[in-house]
Design a protein around this motif. Structure first.
Motif, PDB file in Angstrom:
ATOM      1  N   VAL A  88       2.093  -9.753  -0.334  1.00  0.00           N
ATOM      2  CA  VAL A  88       1.777  -8.412   0.160  1.00  0.00           C
ATOM      3  C   VAL A  88       2.685  -7.389  -0.520  1.00  0.00           C
ATOM      4  CG1 VAL A  88       3.301  -8.426   2.189  1.00  0.00           C
ATOM      5  CG2 VAL A  88       1.220  -7.062   2.215  1.00  0.00           C
ATOM      6  N   CYS A  89       2.112  -6.253  -0.873  1.00  0.00           N
ATOM      7  CA  CYS A  89       2.842  -5.176  -1.538  1.00  0.00           C
ATOM      8  C   CYS A  89       3.864  -4.583  -0.562  1.00  0.00           C
ATOM      9  CB  CYS A  89       1.830  -4.122  -1.976  1.00  0.00           C
ATOM     10  SG  CYS A  89       2.276  -3.267  -3.466  1.00  0.00           S
ATOM     11  N   ASN A  90       5.090  -4.368  -1.037  1.00  0.00           N
ATOM     12  CA  ASN A  90       6.179  -3.859  -0.203  1.00  0.00           C
ATOM     13  C   ASN A  90       6.039  -2.368   0.076  1.00  0.00           C
ATOM     14  OD1 ASN A  90       7.470  -6.379  -0.281  1.00  0.00           O
ATOM     15  ND2 ASN A  90       8.406  -5.873  -2.238  1.00  0.00           N
ATOM     16  N   ALA A  91       6.719  -1.904   1.127  1.00  0.00           N
ATOM     17  CA  ALA A  91       6.804  -0.472   1.418  1.00  0.00           C
ATOM     18  C   ALA A  91       7.421   0.226   0.215  1.00  0.00           C
ATOM     19  CB  ALA A  91       7.648  -0.246   2.659  1.00  0.00           C
ATOM     20  N   GLY A  92       6.916   1.402  -0.122  1.00  0.00           N
ATOM     21  CA  GLY A  92       7.416   2.151  -1.270  1.00  0.00           C
ATOM     22  C   GLY A  92       6.699   1.815  -2.562  1.00  0.00           C
ATOM     23  N   TYR A  93       5.718   0.912  -2.487  1.00  0.00           N
ATOM     24  CA  TYR A  93       4.956   0.478  -3.659  1.00  0.00           C
ATOM     25  C   TYR A  93       3.473   0.450  -3.306  1.00  0.00           C
ATOM     26  CZ  TYR A  93       9.407  -1.111  -5.517  1.00  0.00           C
ATOM     27  OH  TYR A  93      10.689  -1.162  -5.972  1.00  0.00           O
ATOM     28  N   TYR A  94       2.636   0.368  -4.332  1.00  0.00           N
ATOM     29  CA  TYR A  94       1.206   0.145  -4.108  1.00  0.00           C
ATOM     30  C   TYR A  94       0.712  -0.887  -5.104  1.00  0.00           C
ATOM     31  CZ  TYR A  94       0.231   3.254  -8.083  1.00  0.00           C
ATOM     32  OH  TYR A  94       0.176   3.822  -9.321  1.00  0.00           O
ATOM     33  N   PRO A 107       4.191  -5.109  -8.117  1.00  0.00           N
ATOM     34  CA  PRO A 107       4.007  -3.864  -7.382  1.00  0.00           C
ATOM     35  C   PRO A 107       4.343  -2.648  -8.258  1.00  0.00           C
ATOM     36  CG  PRO A 107       5.688  -5.250  -6.323  1.00  0.00           C
ATOM     37  CD  PRO A 107       5.257  -5.928  -7.569  1.00  0.00           C
ATOM     38  N   THR A 108       3.653  -1.551  -8.033  1.00  0.00           N
ATOM     39  CA  THR A 108       3.895  -0.299  -8.743  1.00  0.00           C
ATOM     40  C   THR A 108       4.600   0.666  -7.794  1.00  0.00           C
ATOM     41  OG1 THR A 108       1.861  -0.638 -10.004  1.00  0.00           O
ATOM     42  CG2 THR A 108       2.763   1.600  -9.968  1.00  0.00           C
ATOM     43  N   PRO A 109       5.734   1.255  -8.203  1.00  0.00           N
ATOM     44  CA  PRO A 109       6.425   2.194  -7.323  1.00  0.00           C
ATOM     45  C   PRO A 109       5.542   3.400  -6.986  1.00  0.00           C
ATOM     46  CG  PRO A 109       7.804   1.636  -9.212  1.00  0.00           C
ATOM     47  CD  PRO A 109       6.431   1.077  -9.478  1.00  0.00           C
ATOM     48  N   CYS A 110       5.679   3.915  -5.782  1.00  0.00           N
ATOM     49  CA  CYS A 110       4.966   5.140  -5.411  1.00  0.00           C
ATOM     50  C   CYS A 110       5.384   6.259  -6.368  1.00  0.00           C
ATOM     51  CB  CYS A 110       5.308   5.551  -3.980  1.00  0.00           C
ATOM     52  SG  CYS A 110       4.644   4.445  -2.718  1.00  0.00           S
ATOM     53  N   LEU A 126       4.572   1.771   4.917  1.00  0.00           N
ATOM     54  CA  LEU A 126       3.669   0.662   5.246  1.00  0.00           C
ATOM     55  C   LEU A 126       3.597  -0.326   4.092  1.00  0.00           C
ATOM     56  CD1 LEU A 126       0.748   2.734   6.800  1.00  0.00           C
ATOM     57  CD2 LEU A 126       2.625   1.589   7.989  1.00  0.00           C
ATOM     58  N   THR A 127       3.342  -1.581   4.393  1.00  0.00           N
ATOM     59  CA  THR A 127       3.146  -2.597   3.362  1.00  0.00           C
ATOM     60  C   THR A 127       1.644  -2.712   3.067  1.00  0.00           C
ATOM     61  OG1 THR A 127       3.013  -4.367   4.996  1.00  0.00           O
ATOM     62  CG2 THR A 127       5.183  -3.899   4.070  1.00  0.00           C
ATOM     63  N   GLY A 128       1.314  -3.314   1.939  1.00  0.00           N
ATOM     64  CA  GLY A 128      -0.095  -3.559   1.596  1.00  0.00           C
ATOM     65  C   GLY A 128      -0.845  -2.338   1.147  1.00  0.00           C
ATOM     66  N   ARG A 129      -0.137  -1.324   0.641  1.00  0.00           N
ATOM     67  CA  ARG A 129      -0.814  -0.104   0.205  1.00  0.00           C
ATOM     68  C   ARG A 129      -1.537  -0.329  -1.120  1.00  0.00           C
ATOM     69  NH1 ARG A 129      -1.795   2.469   4.334  1.00  0.00           N
ATOM     70  NH2 ARG A 129      -2.299   4.220   3.005  1.00  0.00           N
ATOM     71  N   THR A 130      -2.632   0.387  -1.303  1.00  0.00           N
ATOM     72  CA  THR A 130      -3.440   0.257  -2.504  1.00  0.00           C
ATOM     73  C   THR A 130      -3.410   1.517  -3.331  1.00  0.00           C
ATOM     74  OG1 THR A 130      -5.432   0.934  -1.329  1.00  0.00           O
ATOM     75  CG2 THR A 130      -4.977  -1.420  -1.419  1.00  0.00           C
TER      76      THR A 130
END
Length: 68
Positions: free
Chosen positions: A39-45, A53-56, A64-68
């Motif tokens: 699952v993608c970490n908070a602060g990433y999508y 993961p790609t940083p915001c 939130l985790t799991g951002r797209t």
């Protein structure tokens, strides 16, 4: 064993065979045998087929985790 490519989930066994694209909100590093990925970490999508993961973007953040 043939390693799984980044952005793909793989079946495990004698051969690691690419199964499906890593789903949105998850990332799959090379060699992932997990059927979902991580699952993608908070602060990433993580869009579909993410190998990491790609940083915001600058000036944005999600706790939130799991951002797209």
């Amino acid at each position: 064993m043939i390693p799984c490519t980044p952005g793909k989930t793989c079946t495990t066994g004698l051969l690691a065979l690419p199964n499906t694209d890593c789903g949105a909100g998850y990332y799959c590093v090379a060699g992932t045998g997990n059927s979902l990925g991580t699952v993608c970490n908070a602060g990433y999508y993580c869009p579909v087929r993410s190998g990491e993961p790609t940083p915001c973007p600058a000036g944005t953040f999600s706790s939130l985790t799991g951002r797209t």
